[in-house]
Scaffold this motif. Structure first.
Motif, PDB file in Angstrom:
ATOM      1  N   MET A   1       0.847  -1.177   0.000  1.00 20.37           N
ATOM      2  CA  MET A   1       0.000   0.000   0.000  1.00 20.37           C
ATOM      3  C   MET A   1       0.895   1.244   0.000  1.00 20.37           C
ATOM      4  SD  MET A   1      -2.983   1.032   2.687  1.00 20.37           S
ATOM      5  CE  MET A   1      -3.929  -0.396   2.231  1.00 20.37           C
ATOM      6  N   ARG A   2       0.615   2.178  -0.918  1.00 20.83           N
ATOM      7  CA  ARG A   2       1.406   3.405  -0.993  1.00 20.83           C
ATOM      8  C   ARG A   2       1.262   4.220   0.288  1.00 20.83           C
ATOM      9  NH1 ARG A   2      -0.284   6.835  -5.447  1.00 20.83           N
ATOM     10  NH2 ARG A   2      -2.262   5.793  -5.159  1.00 20.83           N
ATOM     11  N   ALA A   3       2.274   5.046   0.547  1.00 22.86           N
ATOM     12  CA  ALA A   3       2.290   5.862   1.759  1.00 22.86           C
ATOM     13  C   ALA A   3       2.594   7.316   1.412  1.00 22.86           C
ATOM     14  CB  ALA A   3       3.335   5.340   2.737  1.00 22.86           C
ATOM     15  N   ARG A   4       2.044   8.217   2.211  1.00 26.02           N
ATOM     16  CA  ARG A   4       2.321   9.648   2.096  1.00 26.02           C
ATOM     17  C   ARG A   4       2.957  10.078   3.407  1.00 26.02           C
ATOM     18  NH1 ARG A   4       1.828  12.791  -1.830  1.00 26.02           N
ATOM     19  NH2 ARG A   4      -0.138  11.863  -2.430  1.00 26.02           N
ATOM     20  N   ILE A   5       4.114  10.718   3.310  1.00 21.81           N
ATOM     21  CA  ILE A   5       4.826  11.231   4.469  1.00 21.81           C
ATOM     22  C   ILE A   5       4.691  12.743   4.443  1.00 21.81           C
ATOM     23  CG2 ILE A   5       7.021  11.289   5.705  1.00 21.81           C
ATOM     24  CD1 ILE A   5       5.739   8.427   5.181  1.00 21.81           C
ATOM     25  N   VAL A   6       4.345  13.317   5.581  1.00 25.38           N
ATOM     26  CA  VAL A   6       4.107  14.754   5.681  1.00 25.38           C
ATOM     27  C   VAL A   6       5.013  15.323   6.767  1.00 25.38           C
ATOM     28  CG1 VAL A   6       2.374  16.511   6.221  1.00 25.38           C
ATOM     29  CG2 VAL A   6       1.696  14.448   4.984  1.00 25.38           C
ATOM     30  N   PHE A   7       5.764  16.337   6.408  1.00 28.99           N
ATOM     31  CA  PHE A   7       6.587  17.060   7.377  1.00 28.99           C
ATOM     32  C   PHE A   7       6.059  18.478   7.471  1.00 28.99           C
ATOM     33  CE2 PHE A   7       9.537  13.817   5.845  1.00 28.99           C
ATOM     34  CZ  PHE A   7       9.996  13.308   7.044  1.00 28.99           C
ATOM     35  N   LEU A   8       5.648  18.870   8.663  1.00 23.57           N
ATOM     36  CA  LEU A   8       5.244  20.246   8.939  1.00 23.57           C
ATOM     37  C   LEU A   8       6.425  20.903   9.635  1.00 23.57           C
ATOM     38  CD1 LEU A   8       1.692  19.476  10.335  1.00 23.57           C
ATOM     39  CD2 LEU A   8       2.254  20.404   8.090  1.00 23.57           C
TER      40      LEU A   8
END
Length: 121
Positions: A1-8
């Motif tokens: 399953m694809r993943a999205r990584i988010v850096f704030l």
């Protein structure tokens, strides 16, 4: 399953150019050589110029976790991290996705606006 990584992250105005230069050096290396990396974006807040968002998409979360754990990763991102005063990382699995087949044009937008204004038939 694809993943999205988010850096704030927060980058003070005086470090903005250093941050962008460091990102520019990293992004092509990652895009061309890190297994499982699909795409990334760097975004600046429209309302707070010191607030930034970096997103990346990965074939699988395991690909990102392997990259994040690698010494090479820590060395590459060090110049970027030096520019940040705050950083928060979030990880998401992509469950569903909708893509636009053809980018909407002004003409399409006008048609949609007319239909919405008219209401259901």
């Amino acid at each position: 399953m694809r993943a999205r990584i988010v850096f704030l992250i927060r980058v003070p105005a005086e470090r903005r150019e250093d941050f962008l230069a460091a990102y520019e050096k990293i992004r092509h290396l990652v895009a061309g050589g890190v297994p499982g990396h699909l795409r990334d974006q760097v975004c600046q807040s429209a309302t707070d110029p010191e607030q930034w968002l970096i997103t990346s998409e990965w074939r699988e979360l395991a690909d990102f976790l392997a990259w994040e754990a690698a010494e090479e990763h820590r060395d590459l991102v060090a110049p970027m991290r030096e520019c940040m005063t705050e950083a928060r990382s979030l990880r998401f699995l992509i469950r569903e996705e909708t893509e636009t087949a053809v980018p909407p044009s002004e003409e399409t937008g006008a048609v949609v606006a007319a239909v919405v204004a008219r209401g259901p038939s």
